[in-house]
Write a protein that holds these residues in place. Structure first.
Motif, PDB file in Angstrom:
ATOM      1  N   SER A   7       0.840  -1.186  -0.099  1.00 28.78           N
ATOM      2  CA  SER A   7      -0.295  -0.465  -0.428  1.00 28.78           C
ATOM      3  C   SER A   7       0.888   1.322  -0.104  1.00 28.78           C
ATOM      4  CB  SER A   7      -0.858  -0.260   1.149  1.00 28.78           C
ATOM      5  OG  SER A   7      -0.176   0.340   2.577  1.00 28.78           O
ATOM      6  N   TYR A   8       2.308   1.354   0.358  1.00 24.13           N
ATOM      7  CA  TYR A   8       3.110   2.416   0.705  1.00 24.13           C
ATOM      8  C   TYR A   8       3.880   2.282  -1.034  1.00 24.13           C
ATOM      9  CZ  TYR A   8       5.901  -1.488   1.898  1.00 24.13           C
ATOM     10  OH  TYR A   8       6.302  -3.597   2.004  1.00 24.13           O
ATOM     11  N   THR A   9       3.633   1.864  -1.921  1.00 23.61           N
ATOM     12  CA  THR A   9       3.881   1.892  -3.130  1.00 23.61           C
ATOM     13  C   THR A   9       3.626   2.892  -3.862  1.00 23.61           C
ATOM     14  OG1 THR A   9       3.239  -0.613  -4.050  1.00 23.61           O
ATOM     15  CG2 THR A   9       5.684   0.071  -3.199  1.00 23.61           C
ATOM     16  N   LEU A  10       4.008   3.077  -5.374  1.00 23.32           N
ATOM     17  CA  LEU A  10       3.106   4.007  -6.397  1.00 23.32           C
ATOM     18  C   LEU A  10       2.432   2.669  -7.333  1.00 23.32           C
ATOM     19  CD1 LEU A  10       5.032   7.281  -6.825  1.00 23.32           C
ATOM     20  CD2 LEU A  10       2.842   6.162  -5.351  1.00 23.32           C
ATOM     21  N   ASP A  11       2.659   1.550  -7.412  1.00 23.30           N
ATOM     22  CA  ASP A  11       1.569   0.222  -7.815  1.00 23.30           C
ATOM     23  C   ASP A  11       1.569  -0.231  -7.120  1.00 23.30           C
ATOM     24  OD1 ASP A  11       4.248  -1.009  -9.855  1.00 23.30           O
ATOM     25  OD2 ASP A  11       4.468   1.116 -10.128  1.00 23.30           O
ATOM     26  N   PHE A  12       0.242  -1.071  -7.202  1.00 27.23           N
ATOM     27  CA  PHE A  12       0.833  -2.618  -6.292  1.00 27.23           C
ATOM     28  C   PHE A  12       0.115  -4.067  -6.767  1.00 27.23           C
ATOM     29  CE2 PHE A  12      -1.958   1.150  -5.358  1.00 27.23           C
ATOM     30  CZ  PHE A  12      -2.937   0.812  -5.946  1.00 27.23           C
ATOM     31  N   PRO A  13       0.053  -4.877  -6.761  1.00 22.64           N
ATOM     32  CA  PRO A  13      -0.562  -6.093  -6.752  1.00 22.64           C
ATOM     33  C   PRO A  13      -2.300  -5.674  -6.843  1.00 22.64           C
ATOM     34  CG  PRO A  13       0.410  -6.517  -5.401  1.00 22.64           C
ATOM     35  CD  PRO A  13       1.220  -5.468  -5.189  1.00 22.64           C
ATOM     36  N   GLY A  14      -2.978  -5.526  -8.181  1.00 18.27           N
ATOM     37  CA  GLY A  14      -4.638  -5.665  -7.333  1.00 18.27           C
ATOM     38  C   GLY A  14      -5.163  -6.229  -6.856  1.00 18.27           C
ATOM     39  N   ASN A  72       9.868   6.926  -7.609  1.00 21.65           N
ATOM     40  CA  ASN A  72       8.581   6.943  -6.830  1.00 21.65           C
ATOM     41  C   ASN A  72       8.487   7.193  -5.864  1.00 21.65           C
ATOM     42  OD1 ASN A  72       7.615   3.904  -7.677  1.00 21.65           O
ATOM     43  ND2 ASN A  72      10.240   3.903  -7.486  1.00 21.65           N
ATOM     44  N   THR A  73       8.925   8.840  -5.408  1.00 24.89           N
ATOM     45  CA  THR A  73       8.302   9.270  -4.340  1.00 24.89           C
ATOM     46  C   THR A  73       8.258   8.894  -3.067  1.00 24.89           C
ATOM     47  OG1 THR A  73       6.719   9.736  -6.086  1.00 24.89           O
ATOM     48  CG2 THR A  73       6.801  11.068  -4.109  1.00 24.89           C
ATOM     49  N   VAL A  74      10.278   8.809  -2.676  1.00 20.03           N
ATOM     50  CA  VAL A  74       9.977   7.797  -1.366  1.00 20.03           C
ATOM     51  C   VAL A  74      11.652   8.946  -1.384  1.00 20.03           C
ATOM     52  CG1 VAL A  74      11.169   6.340  -0.384  1.00 20.03           C
ATOM     53  CG2 VAL A  74       9.725   6.048  -1.787  1.00 20.03           C
ATOM     54  N   GLY A  75      11.315   9.444   0.282  1.00 20.74           N
ATOM     55  CA  GLY A  75      12.614  10.788   0.849  1.00 20.74           C
ATOM     56  C   GLY A  75      13.184   9.755   1.901  1.00 20.74           C
ATOM     57  N   TYR A  76      15.055   9.713   1.485  1.00 25.34           N
ATOM     58  CA  TYR A  76      15.936   9.126   1.890  1.00 25.34           C
ATOM     59  C   TYR A  76      16.790  10.230   2.173  1.00 25.34           C
ATOM     60  CZ  TYR A  76      18.533  10.277  -2.400  1.00 25.34           C
ATOM     61  OH  TYR A  76      18.939  10.571  -3.733  1.00 25.34           O
ATOM     62  N   GLU A  77      18.074   9.406   2.895  1.00 27.15           N
ATOM     63  CA  GLU A  77      18.753   9.728   3.577  1.00 27.15           C
ATOM     64  C   GLU A  77      19.578   8.778   4.262  1.00 27.15           C
ATOM     65  OE1 GLU A  77      18.359  11.347   8.156  1.00 27.15           O
ATOM     66  OE2 GLU A  77      16.105  11.957   6.819  1.00 27.15           O
ATOM     67  N   TRP A  78      21.028   8.685   4.080  1.00 25.21           N
ATOM     68  CA  TRP A  78      22.196   7.356   5.062  1.00 25.21           C
ATOM     69  C   TRP A  78      22.648   8.357   5.790  1.00 25.21           C
ATOM     70  CZ3 TRP A  78      21.926   3.461   1.944  1.00 25.21           C
ATOM     71  CH2 TRP A  78      21.779   3.639   0.655  1.00 25.21           C
ATOM     72  N   VAL A  79      22.645   7.150   6.272  1.00 25.30           N
ATOM     73  CA  VAL A  79      23.223   7.076   8.175  1.00 25.30           C
ATOM     74  C   VAL A  79      24.680   6.778   8.360  1.00 25.30           C
ATOM     75  CG1 VAL A  79      23.320   6.975  10.831  1.00 25.30           C
ATOM     76  CG2 VAL A  79      21.495   6.878   9.049  1.00 25.30           C
ATOM     77  N   GLU A  80      25.940   7.590   7.832  1.00 29.17           N
ATOM     78  CA  GLU A  80      27.273   7.216   7.644  1.00 29.17           C
ATOM     79  C   GLU A  80      27.359   6.481   8.876  1.00 29.17           C
ATOM     80  OE1 GLU A  80      29.057  10.983   7.353  1.00 29.17           O
ATOM     81  OE2 GLU A  80      28.474  12.200   5.524  1.00 29.17           O
ATOM     82  N   GLU A  81      28.091   6.621  10.182  1.00 30.65           N
ATOM     83  CA  GLU A  81      28.272   5.766  10.440  1.00 30.65           C
ATOM     84  C   GLU A  81      28.158   4.059  11.005  1.00 30.65           C
ATOM     85  OE1 GLU A  81      24.715   7.683  13.325  1.00 30.65           O
ATOM     86  OE2 GLU A  81      26.201   7.858  11.883  1.00 30.65           O
ATOM     87  N   ASP A  82      26.806   3.787   9.622  1.00 29.75           N
ATOM     88  CA  ASP A  82      27.198   1.951  10.048  1.00 29.75           C
ATOM     89  C   ASP A  82      26.335   1.903   8.446  1.00 29.75           C
ATOM     90  OD1 ASP A  82      24.279   3.432  10.111  1.00 29.75           O
ATOM     91  OD2 ASP A  82      23.198   2.451  11.560  1.00 29.75           O
ATOM     92  N   ALA A  98      -2.463   6.190  -8.734  1.00 29.64           N
ATOM     93  CA  ALA A  98      -3.225   7.542  -9.862  1.00 29.64           C
ATOM     94  C   ALA A  98      -4.221   7.064 -10.187  1.00 29.64           C
ATOM     95  CB  ALA A  98      -2.433   7.985 -11.083  1.00 29.64           C
ATOM     96  N   ASP A  99      -4.207   5.642 -10.610  1.00 27.73           N
ATOM     97  CA  ASP A  99      -5.680   5.486 -11.430  1.00 27.73           C
ATOM     98  C   ASP A  99      -6.464   4.904  -9.767  1.00 27.73           C
ATOM     99  OD1 ASP A  99      -4.434   5.321 -13.770  1.00 27.73           O
ATOM    100  OD2 ASP A  99      -3.689   3.428 -13.556  1.00 27.73           O
ATOM    101  N   CYS A 100      -6.565   5.178  -9.073  1.00 29.08           N
ATOM    102  CA  CYS A 100      -7.121   5.367  -7.876  1.00 29.08           C
ATOM    103  C   CYS A 100      -7.247   6.124  -6.873  1.00 29.08           C
ATOM    104  CB  CYS A 100      -6.819   3.779  -6.899  1.00 29.08           C
ATOM    105  SG  CYS A 100      -6.016   2.362  -7.473  1.00 29.08           S
ATOM    106  N   ALA A 101      -7.817   7.420  -8.021  1.00 31.30           N
ATOM    107  CA  ALA A 101      -8.434   8.203  -6.820  1.00 31.30           C
ATOM    108  C   ALA A 101      -7.687   8.852  -5.822  1.00 31.30           C
ATOM    109  CB  ALA A 101     -10.395   9.299  -7.047  1.00 31.30           C
ATOM    110  N   PRO A 102      -7.140   8.666  -5.190  1.00 32.54           N
ATOM    111  CA  PRO A 102      -6.254   8.730  -4.094  1.00 32.54           C
ATOM    112  C   PRO A 102      -6.594  10.503  -3.468  1.00 32.54           C
ATOM    113  CG  PRO A 102      -3.861   9.214  -6.145  1.00 32.54           C
ATOM    114  CD  PRO A 102      -5.651   8.923  -6.460  1.00 32.54           C
TER     115      PRO A 102
END
Length: 346
Positions: free
Chosen positions: A117-124, A198-208, A330-334
């Motif tokens: 449910s968190y992706t921009l396309d998913f299995p129907g 895919n409209t996912v914000g990200y950041e890297w944690v350098e220490e690990d 986008a086809d599901c009128a979010p």
């Protein structure tokens, strides 16, 4: 005895409806796999119509006994395969788009959720198949998310409709999955490109060398075929309040509230109160139905109309899953548009 081959396509199917259970269709008895696949193919339209009506249909009496026969049945019912993106739980890959339903421990129940449910396309559509039925428990539970939306407190529905829901993932080697397993690559640039596309914000944690992602998604979508609104998200499933209290205490002590492998918020970044999260989980409990698995059973689930989960169990259990008929968000009128940031108001 009526066999698959003897049963004419025009007779349709005969759904059995019982309180507390998914709709069950008893397939004609006594046939080999070839005849079973022919029957499924002939009745695909009837099964799909019932799926849109009920959200989930259990097909009983099929000669499904391994990954190969399951895949053959899948190809009779599902016209287009769908991939498993942004992996969150361990699964065994049997090839040809067939997986174990989950490899999480038998003692761990799995709450209702809508796949990806968190992706921009998913299995129907999801297809589950029972190769080995457990000795006790282990049902794949399902729940109608149209009904869940009607039962939720209206004030909560309005808040989610306006702001959506926010998922924060902390990838780790020690809890949850590391980022390279989720994104199926050890190349950071490839993972970053996926996130950006895919409209996912990200950041890297350098220490690990770990990763944090944030994605805001709609909590309510409209089925592209039936036109019905449905509660469609992982909000309660991954909310820290939903964790077993002992597990939550260990995780919070180890990683802190903001460092949990998964956590969810209202789309504006607000944490719901314990009572509000409990109210959502209570609705899931109200709509949950179950049927004990029998070897050879298939259950087809409309992933938008119906959420699924799993009971804890004892004994051997082998449930296969395949995903298909991909749908674009986008086809599901979010109700709210996907974003990498919290909802800041209009």
């Amino acid at each position: 005895m009526t066999t698959f081959a003897d049963a004419p396509a025009e007779t349709g199917i005969s759904p059995v409806r019982e309180p507390g259970k998914p709709v069950v269709v008893h397939t004609p008895a006594g046939a080999d796999l070839t005849a079973a696949v022919a029957w499924l193919t002939a009745h695909r339209a009837d099964i799909q119509a019932e799926l849109h009506r009920s959200g989930a249909v259990l097909l009983r009496g099929l000669p499904v006994e391994d990954a190969a026969s399951f895949a053959a049945a899948r190809d009779a019912l599902i016209q287009q395969r769908a991939g498993y993106k942004e992996k969150a739980t361990p699964r065994t890959d049997f090839g040809e788009g067939v997986f174990s339903s989950t490899d999480l421990p038998a003692v761990q129940p799995i709450r209702l959720h809508n796949e990806n449910s968190y992706t921009l396309d998913f299995p129907g559509v999801l297809l589950f198949g029972c190769v080995t039925a457990p000795a006790e428990g282990g049902a794949t539970t399902v729940g109608d998310m149209r009904e869940a939306l009607r039962l939720l407190p209206p004030e909560l529905v309005e808040r989610f409709a306006r702001a959506g829901w926010l998922l924060v993932r902390n990838y780790s080697e020690l809890a949850g999955l590391p980022w390279y397993k989720t994104f199926a690559t050890e190349d950071k640039a490839v993972a970053e490109a996926y996130c950006e596309e895919n409209t996912v914000g990200y950041e890297w944690v350098e220490e690990d060398d770990s990763m944090i992602t944030r994605q805001r998604r709609s909590a309510i979508v409209t089925h592209p075929v039936t036109g019905e609104q449905s509660w469609f998200n992982h909000f309660a499933f991954w909310n820290s309040r939903t964790l077993d209290p002992d597990i939550r205490e260990v995780l919070v002590d180890t990683y802190g509230e903001d460092g949990l492998p998964f956590n969810t918020y209202l789309g504006d970044g607000t944490r719901l109160t314990d009572d509000e999260v409990d109210a959502i989980n209570a609705v899931y409990d109200r709509v949950t139905v179950r049927e004990t698995w029998q070897q050879g059973d298939l259950m087809i689930v409309d992933n938008i109309l119906c959420a699924h989960g799993r009971e804890a169990y004892k004994g051997d259990r082998k449930i296969l899953v395949a995903m298909g008929e991909p749908v674009a968000l986008a086809d599901c009128a979010p109700a709210t548009q996907p974003s990498t940031t919290v909802f800041a108001g209009e």
